[in-house]
Design an enzyme around this catalytic site. Structure first.
Site: not given
Length: 247
Positions: A16, A18
């Site tokens: 991922d 953020d």
């Protein structure tokens, strides 16, 4: 377990963006708060219950595509809005309008404060590359490529499945596993040979739903127990810990 802190069967790592690779999660949380608080103040007056940038962010919007985040949070308050269209102006009180308002705020805040990659994450991804494992970024953000470039880490990844790609391919966002599955397929591996790295509860659920070989929860905000409950096989506060380093 290997020197990367992963089962020996893992051939690909799906990260991922953020909160895992970059510190932009706090920027997103601030943009959501500004967006929702302004909307709630207009709708309910000065006595409205503000958006909580920790609890509400983690439960209702973190890791989700923008429109899903709008629906999720407003649904928690018993509010339904017209869907609108993707080109709705930011001042329009529709699902798409609020999402566009949030995106405009994120872009402004990123321009103002810049983007920082977590040093421990950069060291870990480089170690993964040196070990010969495949690497992908999986993000619900339509700004993923710009953030990677601004952080100076775009060249570390072979595949990018982000909000733009998901929209083009009609892939549902997290907590559905489809974007992670697409990344694993693009890297030539099955889910059992891929590890998911996520900080969002929705990402944990996606990793579990996709039956991935290993799911690592990255706890930046003190929610280790919740990450485990939602599907994490291991929880760290920084990816460098998987290399045996201190956070």
């Amino acid at each position: 377990m290997t020197s990367l802190g992963l089962p020996s069967t893992i051939q690909a790592c799906l990260f991922d963006l953020d909160g895992v690779l970059t510190s932009t999660a706090t920027v997103h949380a601030a943009a959501w708060k500004e967006t929702f608080d302004a909307f709630l103040a207009r709708r309910e007056g000065p006595g409205f219950q503000p958006f909580d940038p920790v609890t509400d962010y983690d439960l209702y919007v973190d890791g989700m595509p923008r429109a899903d985040g709008v629906r999720s949070f407003l649904g928690s308050r018993g509010i339904r809005l017209p869907e609108g269209s993707e080109d709705d102006p930011p001042e329009l009180d529709t699902v798409q309008g609020l999402g566009n308002r949030k995106n405009a705020l994120v872009l402004r805040k990123i321009k103002e404060v810049g983007v920082r990659a977590f040093p421990g994450s950069v060291r870990y991804v480089k170690a993964v590359r040196e070990a010969g494992l495949r690497r992908a970024v999986v993000s619900s953000s339509a700004n993923c490529q710009a953030v990677l470039a601004a952080a100076g880490i775009e060249d570390l990844f072979e595949v990018r499945i982000d909000g733009v790609v998901a929209a083009e391919r009609h892939l549902p966002g997290k907590p559905h596993p489809d974007t992670f599955l697409a990344a694993a397929e693009a890297l030539g591996t099955g889910p059992h040979q891929a590890a998911v790295f996520e900080d969002a509860l929705a990402g944990m659920e996606a990793g579990r739903a996709g039956d991935f070989g290993y799911v690592v929860g990255v706890d930046r905000v003190g929610q280790a127990d919740a990450l485990r409950k939602h599907g994490a096989d291991a929880v760290v506060t920084d990816l460098a810990q998987l290399l045996g380093e201190s956070a």
